[in-house]
Design a protein around this motif. Sequence first.
Motif, PDB file in Angstrom:
ATOM      1  N   ARG A   1       0.825  -1.199   0.000  1.00  0.00           N
ATOM      2  CA  ARG A   1       0.000   0.000   0.000  1.00  0.00           C
ATOM      3  C   ARG A   1       0.860   1.250   0.000  1.00  0.00           C
ATOM      4  NH1 ARG A   1      -3.558  -0.219   5.093  1.00  0.00           N
ATOM      5  NH2 ARG A   1      -3.968   1.925   4.401  1.00  0.00           N
ATOM      6  N   GLU A   2       0.340   2.277  -0.661  1.00  0.00           N
ATOM      7  CA  GLU A   2       1.006   3.568  -0.619  1.00  0.00           C
ATOM      8  C   GLU A   2       0.737   4.240   0.731  1.00  0.00           C
ATOM      9  OE1 GLU A   2       3.001   4.585  -2.815  1.00  0.00           O
ATOM     10  OE2 GLU A   2       2.534   3.430  -4.618  1.00  0.00           O
ATOM     11  N   GLY A   3       1.530   5.257   1.060  1.00  0.00           N
ATOM     12  CA  GLY A   3       1.310   5.993   2.293  1.00  0.00           C
ATOM     13  C   GLY A   3       2.282   5.583   3.376  1.00  0.00           C
ATOM     14  N   GLY A   4       1.936   5.963   4.611  1.00  0.00           N
ATOM     15  CA  GLY A   4       2.799   5.649   5.735  1.00  0.00           C
ATOM     16  C   GLY A   4       2.866   6.799   6.721  1.00  0.00           C
ATOM     17  N   LEU A   5       3.795   6.677   7.672  1.00  0.00           N
ATOM     18  CA  LEU A   5       3.927   7.645   8.767  1.00  0.00           C
ATOM     19  C   LEU A   5       5.099   8.578   8.515  1.00  0.00           C
ATOM     20  CD1 LEU A   5       2.959   8.465  11.671  1.00  0.00           C
ATOM     21  CD2 LEU A   5       4.755   6.908  12.522  1.00  0.00           C
ATOM     22  N   SER A   6       4.830   9.883   8.629  1.00  0.00           N
ATOM     23  CA  SER A   6       5.867  10.905   8.522  1.00  0.00           C
ATOM     24  C   SER A   6       5.850  11.759   9.784  1.00  0.00           C
ATOM     25  CB  SER A   6       5.638  11.792   7.294  1.00  0.00           C
ATOM     26  OG  SER A   6       5.687  11.042   6.096  1.00  0.00           O
ATOM     27  N   GLY A   7       6.955  12.453  10.035  1.00  0.00           N
ATOM     28  CA  GLY A   7       7.028  13.297  11.213  1.00  0.00           C
ATOM     29  C   GLY A   7       7.985  14.450  11.024  1.00  0.00           C
ATOM     30  N   TRP A   8       7.948  15.397  11.954  1.00  0.00           N
ATOM     31  CA  TRP A   8       8.845  16.542  11.897  1.00  0.00           C
ATOM     32  C   TRP A   8       9.056  17.126  13.289  1.00  0.00           C
ATOM     33  CZ3 TRP A   8       3.718  17.434  11.915  1.00  0.00           C
ATOM     34  CH2 TRP A   8       3.266  18.579  12.586  1.00  0.00           C
ATOM     35  N   VAL A   9      10.159  17.847  13.417  1.00  0.00           N
ATOM     36  CA  VAL A   9      10.458  18.657  14.600  1.00  0.00           C
ATOM     37  C   VAL A   9      11.036  19.974  14.108  1.00  0.00           C
ATOM     38  CG1 VAL A   9      11.811  18.910  16.705  1.00  0.00           C
ATOM     39  CG2 VAL A   9      10.925  16.659  16.069  1.00  0.00           C
ATOM     40  N   ARG A  10      10.512  21.101  14.636  1.00  0.00           N
ATOM     41  CA  ARG A  10      11.045  22.420  14.296  1.00  0.00           C
ATOM     42  C   ARG A  10      11.301  23.204  15.573  1.00  0.00           C
ATOM     43  NH1 ARG A  10      10.268  27.695  14.413  1.00  0.00           N
ATOM     44  NH2 ARG A  10      10.873  29.012  12.647  1.00  0.00           N
ATOM     45  N   ILE A  11      12.444  23.890  15.614  1.00  0.00           N
ATOM     46  CA  ILE A  11      12.764  24.773  16.731  1.00  0.00           C
ATOM     47  C   ILE A  11      13.142  26.136  16.176  1.00  0.00           C
ATOM     48  CG2 ILE A  11      13.501  22.935  18.284  1.00  0.00           C
ATOM     49  CD1 ILE A  11      16.404  23.629  17.559  1.00  0.00           C
ATOM     50  N   GLY A  12      12.964  27.182  16.989  1.00  0.00           N
ATOM     51  CA  GLY A  12      13.332  28.516  16.559  1.00  0.00           C
ATOM     52  C   GLY A  12      13.551  29.418  17.748  1.00  0.00           C
ATOM     53  N   ILE A  13      14.427  30.426  17.566  1.00  0.00           N
ATOM     54  CA  ILE A  13      14.670  31.416  18.607  1.00  0.00           C
ATOM     55  C   ILE A  13      14.684  32.799  17.978  1.00  0.00           C
ATOM     56  CG2 ILE A  13      15.958  29.875  20.133  1.00  0.00           C
ATOM     57  CD1 ILE A  13      18.542  31.101  19.041  1.00  0.00           C
ATOM     58  N   ALA A  14      14.323  33.817  18.773  1.00  0.00           N
ATOM     59  CA  ALA A  14      14.315  35.203  18.316  1.00  0.00           C
ATOM     60  C   ALA A  14      14.787  36.091  19.462  1.00  0.00           C
ATOM     61  CB  ALA A  14      12.924  35.613  17.847  1.00  0.00           C
ATOM     62  N   ASN A  15      15.105  37.330  19.151  1.00  0.00           N
ATOM     63  CA  ASN A  15      15.580  38.290  20.149  1.00  0.00           C
ATOM     64  C   ASN A  15      14.434  38.656  21.085  1.00  0.00           C
ATOM     65  OD1 ASN A  15      16.555  40.480  21.620  1.00  0.00           O
ATOM     66  ND2 ASN A  15      17.698  41.317  19.893  1.00  0.00           N
ATOM     67  N   GLY A  16      14.493  38.182  22.323  1.00  0.00           N
ATOM     68  CA  GLY A  16      13.417  38.413  23.274  1.00  0.00           C
ATOM     69  C   GLY A  16      13.344  39.821  23.809  1.00  0.00           C
ATOM     70  N   ALA A  17      14.376  40.622  23.586  1.00  0.00           N
ATOM     71  CA  ALA A  17      14.328  42.017  24.013  1.00  0.00           C
ATOM     72  C   ALA A  17      13.425  42.853  23.115  1.00  0.00           C
ATOM     73  CB  ALA A  17      15.739  42.611  24.038  1.00  0.00           C
ATOM     74  N   ILE A  18      13.155  42.331  21.889  1.00  0.00           N
ATOM     75  CA  ILE A  18      12.346  43.048  20.901  1.00  0.00           C
ATOM     76  C   ILE A  18      11.035  42.340  20.632  1.00  0.00           C
ATOM     77  CG2 ILE A  18      12.261  43.830  18.492  1.00  0.00           C
ATOM     78  CD1 ILE A  18      15.325  44.121  18.632  1.00  0.00           C
ATOM     79  N   ASN A  19      11.061  41.009  20.593  1.00  0.00           N
ATOM     80  CA  ASN A  19       9.904  40.213  20.176  1.00  0.00           C
ATOM     81  C   ASN A  19       9.263  39.501  21.360  1.00  0.00           C
ATOM     82  OD1 ASN A  19      10.340  40.585  17.196  1.00  0.00           O
ATOM     83  ND2 ASN A  19      12.262  39.557  17.710  1.00  0.00           N
ATOM     84  N   GLU A  20       7.941  39.477  21.372  1.00  0.00           N
ATOM     85  CA  GLU A  20       7.197  38.844  22.458  1.00  0.00           C
ATOM     86  C   GLU A  20       7.505  37.357  22.556  1.00  0.00           C
ATOM     87  OE1 GLU A  20       2.767  39.524  24.121  1.00  0.00           O
ATOM     88  OE2 GLU A  20       2.863  38.714  22.082  1.00  0.00           O
ATOM     89  N   ILE A  21       7.554  36.668  21.411  1.00  0.00           N
ATOM     90  CA  ILE A  21       7.867  35.241  21.389  1.00  0.00           C
ATOM     91  C   ILE A  21       9.352  35.095  21.075  1.00  0.00           C
ATOM     92  CG2 ILE A  21       7.464  33.055  20.210  1.00  0.00           C
ATOM     93  CD1 ILE A  21       4.607  33.985  19.715  1.00  0.00           C
ATOM     94  N   ASP A  22      10.111  34.528  22.010  1.00  0.00           N
ATOM     95  CA  ASP A  22      11.556  34.431  21.805  1.00  0.00           C
ATOM     96  C   ASP A  22      12.034  33.001  21.574  1.00  0.00           C
ATOM     97  OD1 ASP A  22      11.310  33.332  24.329  1.00  0.00           O
ATOM     98  OD2 ASP A  22      12.895  34.558  25.250  1.00  0.00           O
ATOM     99  N   ARG A  23      11.104  32.023  21.608  1.00  0.00           N
ATOM    100  CA  ARG A  23      11.481  30.641  21.339  1.00  0.00           C
ATOM    101  C   ARG A  23      10.238  29.852  20.930  1.00  0.00           C
ATOM    102  NH1 ARG A  23      10.851  31.731  26.529  1.00  0.00           N
ATOM    103  NH2 ARG A  23       9.852  30.228  27.937  1.00  0.00           N
ATOM    104  N   TYR A  24      10.476  28.781  20.189  1.00  0.00           N
ATOM    105  CA  TYR A  24       9.348  27.980  19.693  1.00  0.00           C
ATOM    106  C   TYR A  24       9.795  26.546  19.488  1.00  0.00           C
ATOM    107  CZ  TYR A  24       5.880  26.002  16.534  1.00  0.00           C
ATOM    108  OH  TYR A  24       4.944  25.182  15.959  1.00  0.00           O
ATOM    109  N   LEU A  25       8.880  25.629  19.787  1.00  0.00           N
ATOM    110  CA  LEU A  25       9.074  24.213  19.504  1.00  0.00           C
ATOM    111  C   LEU A  25       7.801  23.675  18.876  1.00  0.00           C
ATOM    112  CD1 LEU A  25      10.479  21.424  19.726  1.00  0.00           C
ATOM    113  CD2 LEU A  25       9.495  21.235  22.025  1.00  0.00           C
ATOM    114  N   GLY A  26       7.934  23.052  17.714  1.00  0.00           N
ATOM    115  CA  GLY A  26       6.802  22.418  17.049  1.00  0.00           C
ATOM    116  C   GLY A  26       7.182  21.014  16.608  1.00  0.00           C
ATOM    117  N   ALA A  27       6.241  20.085  16.669  1.00  0.00           N
ATOM    118  CA  ALA A  27       6.511  18.707  16.261  1.00  0.00           C
ATOM    119  C   ALA A  27       5.190  18.011  15.977  1.00  0.00           C
ATOM    120  CB  ALA A  27       7.289  17.957  17.343  1.00  0.00           C
TER     121      ALA A  27
END
Length: 453
Positions: free
Chosen positions: A334-360
Motif C-alpha cells: 500500500r502507498e502511504g505511511g507515517l511521517s514526522g517533523w520537529v522544528r525549533i526557533g529562537i528570536a531576540n526576546g528584548a524586541i519580540n514577544e515570542i523568543d522561542r518555539y518548539l513544534g513537532a
Amino acid sequence: MKYGSGARSLEHTARLPRSKSRKTNRQGLGVDRQGVSLLKIFAIFCALPVAFPDTPATAQVITDPTKPQPPAAPPPPKPASGPPSPFTFTAAYTADLVDTVSGGKNPGPGYIHLIKLSAAYDGNLAGHGGLSGLVSVVNLNGSTFTTSKVGGVQSISASEAQPAATRLYEAWLQQEILQGRGGVKAGFVDINTTFDVQETAALFLNASHGIGPDLSDTGRNGPSDYPTPALAMTAFYRPADGWTVQLGIFDGVAGAPDHKAAFLAVKLEGALIVGQVEKRFGDAARVEVGAWTYTASFPALDQGPAGTAPRALHGNSGLYGLVEGRLLNAPGDREGGLSGWVRIGIANGAINEIDRYLGAGLVYTGLIKGRDKDEVGIAIARAGFGSPARSAEARLGNDLGSTETDLELTYRYAFKDWLNIQPDIQYVIDPHADRHLPNALVFGLRFAFTYSK
C-alpha cells in the motif's frame, strides 16, 4: 504563513483586553450549549472516512520548495490536441467553522474564510526555458477568532488575519540559471513559500505549523508573509546533489501598517535578510537550518522607568531549524505511511514577544484501507515568552507565564479531487500565557474547494 503557509496572529499589534477572573477551571472541559450543534456536525464528518472508501493515491513525498509551485490543486487535464497552455488558473475557497466549546476568553463559534485566485505561468511550455511566474489575489473576512474567543497568540486557523480585505497576494517572476542548479526570483513573494517551509506540517490548521511564530510575529507588520507579502528578491543555488543554499532580501515593512486593508502597498523601509541551507535525502527526508535579521531598529519591550524615552534596539534576528521525513511505510504494497517533523526557533526576546518555539508532529497517510488519500495527524506548537515581554505585560497589570501550548488532532478526508473535508480539535494550554485564562478546547471543521484549469 500558510495558505499552504500560516497566517500570523496580530495580537502584538492590536491586543484585546484579557479576562482576569481566577474563578474559571483551567482544566475544565465542560461543553456549553452553543457548541452542541458544531459537535454534532463534527461527529458526522469524523465518520465519513469509514463510510466512503476511495481509490488509491500516491504516497506523500518531501518536495523541493525552491521549484516554482503553482497553487495547490489537481493537475489540469491535458487537451486532446494542440500544445499545452503555459498558464494554469486556479480558484480556491477555504471555509473554517470553529467553536471554542469550553475555556478561553469568550467561548463561542466563529467563521474564517479565504478566497484565492491565481494564475501561474510555466515558460518551459512556451519556449522560455526556466522562466516561471505567479500572480494571485486573496480575499479574507478579517476574523479575530483567536484573540477574541480563545485569547491566544498562535492563530487557530492559518487563514485567519485582520482586517477584512481583498489584496494582491503574490506577483513574481523566477528565472532558473546554470542548467537549473540556480535561480533568481523577484516581485511580491511570500517568505514562507521558500523559507521555513514545514512540508509535513501543512496538514494542520494552526498557523504555527506553516511558519514558526518566532519569525511570523516579527517586524512592524510581519515578515512578508500571508496576508501581506512584500517586495523581495530571492536566489537559490544547488552546489551538490541534495544540497540547496538560499538567500532572500525582503522589504523590511510588509504592506502598510497604518492601512492594513490596502490592496497594494510598498514601504521600502529597511530590509529583512534571510539565509537557509537545506539537505535532502531523496524524497524520504530533509533537514534545513536558517537565520534572519532586520536592518532597522525596533523599540525594546522593556522600556524601563515610566517617563523615560523608548529605547531603540538593533539586532532583531533569529535562527530556526527543521528535520522531517518518512518514519514508517504502509504495510504490504500500500502507498502511504507515517511521517514526522520537529522544528525549533529562537528570536531576540528584548524586541519580540515570542523568543522561542518548539513544534513537532506525526502524519499518517492512508491509515484506513481504501482511503489512501486521507491524512490523519497530531501536533504540538509551543510558543515561549521571554522575560522582557512578561515584564512589559506586568507593568500593564497582566500576569503572563512562560508559554502557550497548542495540541491539535486532525483528519483530512479527500472527498473529491476538488474538495477536502477536515474535522479538527485543538486544545490550547495557557492561551497567550495568561495565568488567568482557562485552557481552551476548540472544535473546527474545514471545507477546502479547489478548481484549476
